[in-house]
Design a protein around this motif. Structure first.
Motif, PDB file in Angstrom:
ATOM      1  N   HIS A   1      41.230  15.191  40.938  1.00  0.00           N
ATOM      2  CA  HIS A   1      42.347  15.858  40.255  1.00  0.00           C
ATOM      3  C   HIS A   1      41.840  16.929  39.289  1.00  0.00           C
ATOM      4  N   TYR A   2      40.750  16.592  38.585  1.00  0.00           N
ATOM      5  CA  TYR A   2      40.190  17.543  37.622  1.00  0.00           C
ATOM      6  C   TYR A   2      39.704  18.809  38.329  1.00  0.00           C
ATOM      7  N   GLU A   3      38.952  18.641  39.407  1.00  0.00           N
ATOM      8  CA  GLU A   3      38.415  19.798  40.128  1.00  0.00           C
ATOM      9  C   GLU A   3      39.523  20.630  40.753  1.00  0.00           C
ATOM     10  N   LYS A   4      40.576  19.962  41.220  1.00  0.00           N
ATOM     11  CA  LYS A   4      41.713  20.693  41.787  1.00  0.00           C
ATOM     12  C   LYS A   4      42.378  21.543  40.714  1.00  0.00           C
ATOM     13  N   GLN A   5      42.558  20.946  39.510  1.00  0.00           N
ATOM     14  CA  GLN A   5      43.178  21.707  38.424  1.00  0.00           C
ATOM     15  C   GLN A   5      42.271  22.844  37.966  1.00  0.00           C
ATOM     16  N   GLN A   6      40.950  22.582  37.908  1.00  0.00           N
ATOM     17  CA  GLN A   6      40.016  23.624  37.498  1.00  0.00           C
ATOM     18  C   GLN A   6      40.045  24.812  38.462  1.00  0.00           C
ATOM     19  N   ALA A   7      40.179  24.501  39.756  1.00  0.00           N
ATOM     20  CA  ALA A   7      40.271  25.575  40.752  1.00  0.00           C
ATOM     21  C   ALA A   7      41.534  26.392  40.539  1.00  0.00           C
ATOM     22  N   GLU A   8      42.624  25.691  40.232  1.00  0.00           N
ATOM     23  CA  GLU A   8      43.894  26.388  39.983  1.00  0.00           C
ATOM     24  C   GLU A   8      43.805  27.234  38.718  1.00  0.00           C
ATOM     25  N   ILE A   9      43.190  26.681  37.657  1.00  0.00           N
ATOM     26  CA  ILE A   9      43.024  27.429  36.411  1.00  0.00           C
ATOM     27  C   ILE A   9      42.175  28.675  36.649  1.00  0.00           C
ATOM     28  N   SER A  10      41.093  28.515  37.377  1.00  0.00           N
ATOM     29  CA  SER A  10      40.204  29.646  37.674  1.00  0.00           C
ATOM     30  C   SER A  10      40.950  30.743  38.426  1.00  0.00           C
ATOM     31  N   LYS A  11      41.770  30.315  39.369  1.00  0.00           N
ATOM     32  CA  LYS A  11      42.542  31.277  40.162  1.00  0.00           C
ATOM     33  C   LYS A  11      43.542  32.028  39.291  1.00  0.00           C
ATOM     34  N   LEU A  12      44.238  31.308  38.408  1.00  0.00           N
ATOM     35  CA  LEU A  12      45.219  31.943  37.520  1.00  0.00           C
ATOM     36  C   LEU A  12      44.534  32.884  36.531  1.00  0.00           C
ATOM     37  N   GLU A  13      43.412  32.413  35.956  1.00  0.00           N
ATOM     38  CA  GLU A  13      42.700  33.247  34.984  1.00  0.00           C
ATOM     39  C   GLU A  13      42.168  34.514  35.640  1.00  0.00           C
ATOM     40  N   ASP A  14      41.686  34.385  36.856  1.00  0.00           N
ATOM     41  CA  ASP A  14      41.183  35.546  37.591  1.00  0.00           C
ATOM     42  C   ASP A  14      42.300  36.562  37.822  1.00  0.00           C
ATOM     43  N   PHE A  15      43.483  36.035  38.190  1.00  0.00           N
ATOM     44  CA  PHE A  15      44.622  36.934  38.420  1.00  0.00           C
ATOM     45  C   PHE A  15      45.002  37.663  37.127  1.00  0.00           C
ATOM     46  N   VAL A  16      45.052  36.896  36.013  1.00  0.00           N
ATOM     47  CA  VAL A  16      45.413  37.503  34.728  1.00  0.00           C
ATOM     48  C   VAL A  16      44.402  38.587  34.348  1.00  0.00           C
ATOM     49  N   ASN A  17      43.113  38.282  34.466  1.00  0.00           N
ATOM     50  CA  ASN A  17      42.064  39.229  34.072  1.00  0.00           C
ATOM     51  C   ASN A  17      42.120  40.517  34.901  1.00  0.00           C
ATOM     52  N   ARG A  18      42.491  40.383  36.165  1.00  0.00           N
ATOM     53  CA  ARG A  18      42.499  41.557  37.053  1.00  0.00           C
ATOM     54  C   ARG A  18      43.784  42.374  36.952  1.00  0.00           C
ATOM     55  N   ASN A  19      44.878  41.726  36.486  1.00  0.00           N
ATOM     56  CA  ASN A  19      46.174  42.400  36.588  1.00  0.00           C
ATOM     57  C   ASN A  19      46.897  42.625  35.268  1.00  0.00           C
ATOM     58  N   ILE A  20      46.349  42.107  34.158  1.00  0.00           N
ATOM     59  CA  ILE A  20      47.087  42.208  32.898  1.00  0.00           C
ATOM     60  C   ILE A  20      47.241  43.644  32.415  1.00  0.00           C
ATOM     61  N   VAL A  21      46.296  44.520  32.773  1.00  0.00           N
ATOM     62  CA  VAL A  21      46.365  45.901  32.266  1.00  0.00           C
ATOM     63  C   VAL A  21      47.057  46.844  33.255  1.00  0.00           C
ATOM     64  N   ARG A  22      47.381  46.353  34.431  1.00  0.00           N
ATOM     65  CA  ARG A  22      48.070  47.208  35.411  1.00  0.00           C
ATOM     66  C   ARG A  22      49.569  47.167  35.167  1.00  0.00           C
ATOM     67  N   ALA A  23      50.129  48.337  35.105  1.00  0.00           N
ATOM     68  CA  ALA A  23      51.567  48.423  34.823  1.00  0.00           C
ATOM     69  C   ALA A  23      52.392  47.715  35.886  1.00  0.00           C
ATOM     70  N   SER A  24      51.950  47.845  37.126  1.00  0.00           N
ATOM     71  CA  SER A  24      52.744  47.292  38.225  1.00  0.00           C
ATOM     72  C   SER A  24      52.685  45.770  38.299  1.00  0.00           C
ATOM     73  N   THR A  25      51.653  45.181  37.742  1.00  0.00           N
ATOM     74  CA  THR A  25      51.484  43.718  37.881  1.00  0.00           C
ATOM     75  C   THR A  25      51.402  43.003  36.542  1.00  0.00           C
ATOM     76  N   THR A  26      51.593  43.738  35.456  1.00  0.00           N
ATOM     77  CA  THR A  26      51.414  43.106  34.146  1.00  0.00           C
ATOM     78  C   THR A  26      52.395  41.973  33.895  1.00  0.00           C
ATOM     79  N   LYS A  27      53.656  42.093  34.385  1.00  0.00           N
ATOM     80  CA  LYS A  27      54.632  41.023  34.169  1.00  0.00           C
ATOM     81  C   LYS A  27      54.224  39.739  34.900  1.00  0.00           C
ATOM     82  N   ARG A  28      53.726  39.935  36.102  1.00  0.00           N
ATOM     83  CA  ARG A  28      53.268  38.760  36.861  1.00  0.00           C
ATOM     84  C   ARG A  28      52.062  38.123  36.171  1.00  0.00           C
ATOM     85  N   ALA A  29      51.168  38.969  35.625  1.00  0.00           N
ATOM     86  CA  ALA A  29      50.004  38.447  34.914  1.00  0.00           C
ATOM     87  C   ALA A  29      50.431  37.713  33.642  1.00  0.00           C
TER      88      ALA A  29
END
Length: 660
Positions: free
Chosen positions: A265-293
């Motif tokens: 369960h821990y590793e599954k959650q860590q994978a999900e956290i990593s995926k979400l954090e990666d998305f935020v880091n890549r898209n937070i500054v883009r105007a088109s995807t900032t809301k999703r980030a």
């Protein structure tokens, strides 16, 4: 019915929390083990439950009138009584009743009473009542009960008049446990009750506790003992308590499965956290995807993050390695005698140890097992014979008395002085693998606990790289985790082992064969401890069969030819008959064990039913309809169990009778 509850209990030591939010329920007739590594707080919790200390937070509640017997670790009796007087003091009420009976007997023979019919009848009625009470409370059997328990702890009749003050520390602890067993408390709390007990006494204690009518709460490092006695395990680790059902083996399996699931369960959650954090880091500054980030960031903030499962980082991890290999023949002892001051303890002693074997030496206390090891090493001379080591054999010795340590040195100095060319960093790394870290390495040896001294001795042994390890009670003072690590290390060892141990679980895990030491010498059994026990049982059956056959042949010969008995060979005939029906004997042995277990279960159920019926007859209970109904439900359930067990016993007993 619950006897005792531990509710949200906490214990602090200064600013540190030893354990927190501990919960425990102990039911009537419960068989509970409390496990955890040294320092987890097991003994501290037992003292709270026994009422010797109080929690910092939380509470411990118990049934009204609950009687508790508590044996602390290595707690011995302190008394000037004789052994018999001390045990007999448990039955003070019976002594008073018996005294009253004798007084009434004297009155009944008094002419003044005998000539007064009314007084005589009243005295006789009182005497009958007192005698009935005496009988119901086992007044005519309590002395046999005392003798049985004392015999179980190896106290025979010739020492009954010995003062308790003359006993050793271990004997005083055994006597304290014997007295507790006779007191028959509702809840028996035992902290390391198997210390100082040999295998024979341990086996007796296991059998006694299995049929004990009260509840049991036990702390023990003896895993074989726990497997045979308990059916619940509370695991105190990482400041928390987790409850498991089943014996110790089942607990180990369930805990491993639980930790594996936590990691999943821990590793599954860590994978999900990593995926979400990666998305935020890549898209937070883009105007088109900032809301999703931003949405993902909120999702991360609200997430209930799982703690990393504790991977027991503080478990010792070490191994033994032979610097060079020995020849195939490691050790030979032939027709030797061991003992001291000219007194022979065991003879003839024979031992042949080959490369890569792991031989366990077993036998009762005082038979000379440790003396045998010391004689092999040349520390105590053999009274007869000698030990001959093979080619290239280099021995390493673990002394249970821990005399191989210098109390004036520090932990670091103890190793570094023996290996002065090894860099300090490497010495510290090795000590760290045995759980000596940071300031621990600067501790003086004299300040170490028994468990720490044991780990230091094992550290020294591991650094020697010997190819033949001779170990005297290596698991003494080690907690269960350290014992399991030692088992793995010894099983991976590329050399040869010879060891003395009372730890039956350890023997099963490590030994390839068992050597039993007795006054008649040594006997080899080519298997683990369970195999040794089975073979001993078979030997007893062979002897019984031979004796039976001898009696039959003697009787038959006497009826036909008085001289024929002199030429008979009953032992040989008995052996042949046994071998011819070996499979039948195995089936018979299995049925005998089943029948005995069912008989024990029936005895326990009868005792439980009697206990409930006695409660129901009490005035304060019989007037309480609700309590009566609850007790009747319990009694009905027990009655159903009794019928089921009795039916099964009848079937098994009939099958056994057919084999007979």
């Amino acid at each position: 019915m619950i006897l005792l509850q531990v509710q949200q209990v906490m214990r602090r030591f200064g600013a540190d929390v030893l354990f927190d939010n501990v919960q425990m329920d102990i039911q009537e007739h419960a068989r509970v083990a409390l496990v955890g590594r040294n320092g987890a707080g097991k003994s501290t919790l037992l003292k709270m439950i026994a009422g010797e200390t109080v929690p910092d937070e939380g509470q411990i509640s118990m049934r009204k009138g609950l009687t508790i017997g508590y044996l602390a670790q290595d707690q011995g009796l302190d008394s000037h009584n004789t052994i018999w007087e001390e045990m007999s003091s448990v039955f003070a009420e019976l002594h008073a009743i018996e005294t009253r009976m004798h007084q009434l007997e004297n009155q009944l023979s008094d002419p003044a009473i005998m000539n007064d019919e009314q007084a005589y009848q009243q005295t006789l009625k009182t005497y009958d009542q007192i005698q009935t009470e005496f009988q119901q409370k086992n007044g005519y059997g309590y002395q046999a009960e005392i003798r049985g328990v004392l015999h179980g702890f190896q106290f025979d009749a010739d020492v009954y008049d010995k003062s308790v003050t003359e006993l050793s520390g271990g004997q005083k602890t055994q006597l304290a446990l014997a007295k507790l067993l006779l007191e028959k408390r509702d809840l028996l709390i035992l902290d390391e009750p198997t210390n100082h007990l040999d295998v024979e006494t341990l086996t007796w204690l296991e059998s006694y506790l299995q049929s004990y009518t009260g509840a049991l709460l036990i702390v023990s490092h003896d895993r074989y003992f726990l497997d045979r006695v308990v059916n619940e395990v509370y695991d105190l680790s990482h400041h928390e308590m987790v409850h498991y059902t089943g014996n110790y083996d089942q607990f180990v399996q369930e805990k491993a499965a639980r930790i594996q699931a936590q990691w999943k369960h821990y590793e599954k959650q860590q994978a999900e956290i990593s995926k979400l954090e990666d998305f935020v880091n890549r898209n937070i500054v883009r105007a088109s995807t900032t809301k999703r980030a931003q949405a993902r960031r909120k999702q991360l903030a609200k997430m209930d993050r799982l703690d990393r499962p504790d991977n027991d980082e503080k478990t010792a991890h070490f191994g033994f390695h032979a610097a060079k290999q020995s020849g195939n023949i490691v050790l030979t002892v032939k027709d030797a005698a061991v003992g001291y001051d000219g007194r022979i303890l065991s003879e003839p002693d024979n031992l042949s140890v080959k490369k890569h074997e792991a031989i366990a030496i077993v036998g009762p206390n005082g038979i000379g097992k440790s003396t045998f090891l010391k004689s092999i090493l040349g520390q105590i001379p053999f009274i007869k014979g000698q030990a001959v080591f093979g080619t290239g054999v280099v021995t390493g010795y673990y002394d249970q008395e821990q005399r191989n340590l210098n109390d004036k040195k520090t932990v670091l100095g103890e190793l570094w002085d023996e290996h002065p060319t090894t860099p300090e960093k490497d010495i510290r790394t090795i000590l760290g693998s045995f759980l000596f870290t940071g300031e621990d390495v600067d501790k003086p040896v004299h300040a170490l606990s028994g468990g720490e001294r044991a780990r230091l001795l094992l550290t020294k042994l591991a650094m020697q790289n010997d190819n033949f390890l001779i170990l005297d009670e290596p698991t003494n003072h080690l907690d269960i985790d350290s014992r399991e690590v030692l088992e793995v290390a010894l099983n991976d060892f590329d050399g040869t082992l010879l060891f003395v141990s009372h730890d039956r679980y350890f023997i099963n895990q490590v030994a390839t064969s068992v050597v039993e030491v007795s006054p008649e010498g040594t006997e080899l059994f080519l298997g683990d401890y369970d195999y040794y026990i089975d073979k001993k049982q078979e030997q007893a059956e062979i002897a019984a069969a031979a004796a039976s056959q001898a009696a039959e042949e003697t009787a038959s010969a006497g009826a036909t030819d008085p001289t024929s008995a002199a030429t008979a060979t009953p032992r040989s005939t008995g052996q042949q008959n046994y071998q011819a029906s070996k499979q039948q004997q195995r089936e018979k042995r299995k049925l005998e064990r089943t029948v005995a277990a069912l008989e024990e279960q029936m005895t326990t159920l009868d005792a439980q039913a009697t206990q409930i019926q006695t409660k129901m007859a009490q005035p304060e209970v019989s007037a309480d309809v609700g309590q009566l109904q609850d007790l009747q439900k319990e009694l009905d359930a027990i009655t159903i169990q009794q019928e089921q067990v009795e039916t099964e016993w009848t079937e098994q007993a009939e099958a056994l009778e057919e084999l007979n």
